[in-house]
Design a protein around this motif. Structure first.
Motif, PDB file in Angstrom:
ATOM      1  N   ILE A 249      -7.401  10.734 -27.574  1.00  0.00           N
ATOM      2  CA  ILE A 249      -6.672   9.875 -26.651  1.00  0.00           C
ATOM      3  C   ILE A 249      -5.905   8.855 -27.490  1.00  0.00           C
ATOM      4  CG2 ILE A 249      -8.298  10.110 -24.738  1.00  0.00           C
ATOM      5  CD1 ILE A 249      -9.370   7.300 -25.491  1.00  0.00           C
ATOM      6  N   SER A 250      -4.923   8.210 -26.893  1.00  0.00           N
ATOM      7  CA  SER A 250      -4.230   7.112 -27.549  1.00  0.00           C
ATOM      8  C   SER A 250      -4.636   5.802 -26.880  1.00  0.00           C
ATOM      9  CB  SER A 250      -2.718   7.308 -27.480  1.00  0.00           C
ATOM     10  OG  SER A 250      -2.258   7.274 -26.138  1.00  0.00           O
ATOM     11  N   VAL A 251      -4.742   4.757 -27.684  1.00  0.00           N
ATOM     12  CA  VAL A 251      -5.028   3.417 -27.175  1.00  0.00           C
ATOM     13  C   VAL A 251      -4.100   2.449 -27.894  1.00  0.00           C
ATOM     14  CG1 VAL A 251      -7.432   3.857 -26.552  1.00  0.00           C
ATOM     15  CG2 VAL A 251      -6.903   3.093 -28.852  1.00  0.00           C
ATOM     16  N   GLY A 252      -3.561   1.495 -27.166  1.00  0.00           N
ATOM     17  CA  GLY A 252      -2.582   0.607 -27.759  1.00  0.00           C
ATOM     18  C   GLY A 252      -3.008  -0.839 -27.777  1.00  0.00           C
ATOM     19  N   GLY A 253      -2.229  -1.647 -28.485  1.00  0.00           N
ATOM     20  CA  GLY A 253      -2.448  -3.080 -28.435  1.00  0.00           C
ATOM     21  C   GLY A 253      -2.459  -3.760 -29.786  1.00  0.00           C
ATOM     22  N   ASP A 254      -2.368  -5.062 -29.734  1.00  0.00           N
ATOM     23  CA  ASP A 254      -2.389  -5.925 -30.903  1.00  0.00           C
ATOM     24  C   ASP A 254      -3.822  -6.054 -31.414  1.00  0.00           C
ATOM     25  OD1 ASP A 254      -2.245  -7.992 -32.753  1.00  0.00           O
ATOM     26  OD2 ASP A 254      -1.432  -9.467 -31.341  1.00  0.00           O
ATOM     27  N   VAL A 255      -4.070  -5.663 -32.671  1.00  0.00           N
ATOM     28  CA  VAL A 255      -5.437  -5.703 -33.197  1.00  0.00           C
ATOM     29  C   VAL A 255      -5.986  -7.123 -33.288  1.00  0.00           C
ATOM     30  CG1 VAL A 255      -5.360  -3.523 -34.465  1.00  0.00           C
ATOM     31  CG2 VAL A 255      -4.566  -5.643 -35.577  1.00  0.00           C
TER      32      VAL A 255
ATOM     33  N   GLU B 122      -8.192 -10.261 -29.070  1.00  0.00           N
ATOM     34  CA  GLU B 122      -9.576  -9.867 -28.808  1.00  0.00           C
ATOM     35  C   GLU B 122      -9.741  -9.185 -27.452  1.00  0.00           C
ATOM     36  OE1 GLU B 122     -14.089 -11.620 -29.317  1.00  0.00           O
ATOM     37  OE2 GLU B 122     -12.423 -13.038 -29.093  1.00  0.00           O
ATOM     38  N   LYS B 123      -9.116  -9.710 -26.417  1.00  0.00           N
ATOM     39  CA  LYS B 123      -9.234  -9.111 -25.086  1.00  0.00           C
ATOM     40  C   LYS B 123      -8.644  -7.702 -25.072  1.00  0.00           C
ATOM     41  CE  LYS B 123      -8.253 -10.007 -20.191  1.00  0.00           C
ATOM     42  NZ  LYS B 123      -7.615  -8.700 -19.897  1.00  0.00           N
ATOM     43  N   CYS B 124      -7.504  -7.553 -25.707  1.00  0.00           N
ATOM     44  CA  CYS B 124      -6.845  -6.249 -25.755  1.00  0.00           C
ATOM     45  C   CYS B 124      -7.701  -5.227 -26.485  1.00  0.00           C
ATOM     46  CB  CYS B 124      -5.494  -6.409 -26.432  1.00  0.00           C
ATOM     47  SG  CYS B 124      -4.489  -4.921 -26.458  1.00  0.00           S
ATOM     48  N   MET B 125      -8.303  -5.620 -27.611  1.00  0.00           N
ATOM     49  CA  MET B 125      -9.119  -4.686 -28.370  1.00  0.00           C
ATOM     50  C   MET B 125     -10.444  -4.397 -27.677  1.00  0.00           C
ATOM     51  SD  MET B 125      -7.442  -3.452 -30.863  1.00  0.00           S
ATOM     52  CE  MET B 125      -6.102  -3.476 -29.649  1.00  0.00           C
ATOM     53  N   GLN B 126     -10.979  -5.362 -26.966  1.00  0.00           N
ATOM     54  CA  GLN B 126     -12.178  -5.104 -26.173  1.00  0.00           C
ATOM     55  C   GLN B 126     -11.893  -4.018 -25.139  1.00  0.00           C
ATOM     56  OE1 GLN B 126     -14.035  -8.608 -24.580  1.00  0.00           O
ATOM     57  NE2 GLN B 126     -15.247  -7.467 -23.097  1.00  0.00           N
ATOM     58  N   GLU B 127     -10.720  -4.105 -24.520  1.00  0.00           N
ATOM     59  CA  GLU B 127     -10.329  -3.088 -23.537  1.00  0.00           C
ATOM     60  C   GLU B 127     -10.115  -1.728 -24.203  1.00  0.00           C
ATOM     61  OE1 GLU B 127      -6.896  -4.847 -21.798  1.00  0.00           O
ATOM     62  OE2 GLU B 127      -8.049  -6.193 -20.488  1.00  0.00           O
ATOM     63  N   ALA B 128      -9.575  -1.741 -25.425  1.00  0.00           N
ATOM     64  CA  ALA B 128      -9.367  -0.480 -26.146  1.00  0.00           C
ATOM     65  C   ALA B 128     -10.706   0.189 -26.452  1.00  0.00           C
ATOM     66  CB  ALA B 128      -8.583  -0.734 -27.427  1.00  0.00           C
ATOM     67  N   PHE B 129     -11.672  -0.593 -26.930  1.00  0.00           N
ATOM     68  CA  PHE B 129     -13.011  -0.054 -27.195  1.00  0.00           C
ATOM     69  C   PHE B 129     -13.645   0.449 -25.897  1.00  0.00           C
ATOM     70  CE2 PHE B 129     -12.592  -1.890 -31.333  1.00  0.00           C
ATOM     71  CZ  PHE B 129     -13.605  -1.377 -32.123  1.00  0.00           C
ATOM     72  N   ASP B 130     -13.465  -0.293 -24.807  1.00  0.00           N
ATOM     73  CA  ASP B 130     -13.992   0.134 -23.505  1.00  0.00           C
ATOM     74  C   ASP B 130     -13.433   1.497 -23.121  1.00  0.00           C
ATOM     75  OD1 ASP B 130     -15.442  -2.211 -23.183  1.00  0.00           O
ATOM     76  OD2 ASP B 130     -13.951  -3.165 -21.864  1.00  0.00           O
ATOM     77  N   MET B 131     -12.135   1.665 -23.337  1.00  0.00           N
ATOM     78  CA  MET B 131     -11.473   2.915 -22.968  1.00  0.00           C
ATOM     79  C   MET B 131     -12.049   4.098 -23.744  1.00  0.00           C
ATOM     80  SD  MET B 131      -7.381   3.830 -23.098  1.00  0.00           S
ATOM     81  CE  MET B 131      -7.044   2.267 -22.279  1.00  0.00           C
ATOM     82  N   VAL B 132     -12.283   3.891 -25.033  1.00  0.00           N
ATOM     83  CA  VAL B 132     -12.841   4.969 -25.855  1.00  0.00           C
ATOM     84  C   VAL B 132     -14.255   5.320 -25.388  1.00  0.00           C
ATOM     85  CG1 VAL B 132     -13.455   5.699 -28.192  1.00  0.00           C
ATOM     86  CG2 VAL B 132     -11.446   4.258 -27.829  1.00  0.00           C
ATOM     87  N   GLU B 133     -15.059   4.314 -25.135  1.00  0.00           N
ATOM     88  CA  GLU B 133     -16.431   4.554 -24.684  1.00  0.00           C
ATOM     89  C   GLU B 133     -16.458   5.247 -23.327  1.00  0.00           C
ATOM     90  OE1 GLU B 133     -19.058   1.098 -26.874  1.00  0.00           O
ATOM     91  OE2 GLU B 133     -18.110   0.612 -24.954  1.00  0.00           O
ATOM     92  N   GLU B 134     -15.580   4.836 -22.438  1.00  0.00           N
ATOM     93  CA  GLU B 134     -15.542   5.454 -21.107  1.00  0.00           C
ATOM     94  C   GLU B 134     -15.121   6.920 -21.192  1.00  0.00           C
ATOM     95  OE1 GLU B 134     -12.917   2.960 -18.932  1.00  0.00           O
ATOM     96  OE2 GLU B 134     -14.307   1.243 -18.910  1.00  0.00           O
ATOM     97  N   ARG B 135     -14.219   7.226 -22.108  1.00  0.00           N
ATOM     98  CA  ARG B 135     -13.715   8.599 -22.214  1.00  0.00           C
ATOM     99  C   ARG B 135     -14.683   9.519 -22.938  1.00  0.00           C
ATOM    100  NH1 ARG B 135      -8.684  11.117 -22.189  1.00  0.00           N
ATOM    101  NH2 ARG B 135      -9.039  13.336 -22.440  1.00  0.00           N
TER     102      ARG B 135
END
Length: 250
Positions: free
Chosen positions: A64-70, A73-86
């Motif tokens: 999958i692809s996930v985007g955002g500014d590293v 913190e909020k954006c990366m928390q959401e990115a990690f959430d997305m990976v875990e959910e998938r």
């Protein structure tokens, strides 16, 4: 086949920040070819990240692809959430995202300094914080530095200072994760033929870098990806280290 004998899950999952870039792309491909489900992070080039994902999926892999500014913190928390959910969890986090701006100290632009430090230091801290909380037992966290922390080339002071901070964070995090069976290391490439390295350099400069190593060539992204794969799989006794993948550069 995944070579990690300490594997605790049927599906191993990796998140690669900067996964649409030169070294990041090579790492994503290497991991996918070795059976990992891969999350390809991008900062702005969603099209390239999605193209990489589609290539992996067409070959029967999972991505999958996930985007955002590293550094957000909020954006990366959401990115990690997305990976875990998938994929159900995260086993390996590889933080290749970084920028390089060259300047002498005397002529340094402090706005450039802030920009670079935001990505290279703040971003590494944000990613390390999430990884420390989420990577599963038997996993790995891999950050990126540069061999110039040792070669000390002119005009690299600002960049090297940011990467020296990454090395220090890595060694401390390895100790903070005592008892969790998670390795934390930094890979420090030498001169590698990527757009980040080649940008702004003339042919003579590139040739000089090529001849600087005993192997008399630039590294390739695939050279670096091989090192990362080892640390992510069978290199379980390497922890809290800086690995210089540079062809013998002094």
């Amino acid at each position: 086949m995944i070579k990690n004998s300490n594997k605790t899950h049927d599906l191993r999952v990796a998140l690669v920040t900067g996964g649409s870039g030169g070294i990041g792309h090579a790492i994503v491909k290497e991991l996918a070819d070795n059976g990992f489900a891969v999350a390809v992070h991008y900062s702005s080039n969603k099209l390239k990240a999605d193209t990489i994902v589609n290539e992996i999926v067409k070959k029967g892999g999972k991505a999958i692809s996930v985007g955002g500014d590293v550094a957000d913190e909020k954006c990366m928390q959401e990115a990690f959430d997305m990976v875990e959910e998938r994929f159900g969890g995260i086993d390996v986090v590889i933080n290749t995202a970084g920028i390089m701006i060259l300047s002498s100290i005397a002529e340094a632009n402090l706005a450039d300094l802030d920009k670079m430090y935001r990505t290279n230091i703040w971003g590494t801290f944000v990613i390390s914080k999430q990884a420390a909380r989420r990577v599963r037992q038997g996993g790995a966290i891999i950050n990126f530095s540069t061999s110039v922390t040792r070669t000390k080339l002119s005009k690299y002071a600002l960049y090297v200072a940011s990467k020296a901070a990454v090395e220090s964070m890595t060694m401390i995090l390895a100790r903070e994760l005592r008892g969790k069976d998670i390795t934390v290391n930094t890979v420090a490439p030498g001169p590698t033929a990527t757009p980040l390295f080649l940008d702004g350099k003339d042919k003579q400069t590139i040739d000089n870098f090529s001849k600087a190593t005993p192997l008399e060539r630039l590294g390739t992204p695939e050279d670096i990806a091989d090192t990362v794969l080892y640390l992510a799989t069978s290199g379980r006794w390497i922890n809290g280290q800086v690995i210089f993948s540079n062809g013998g550069l002094a």
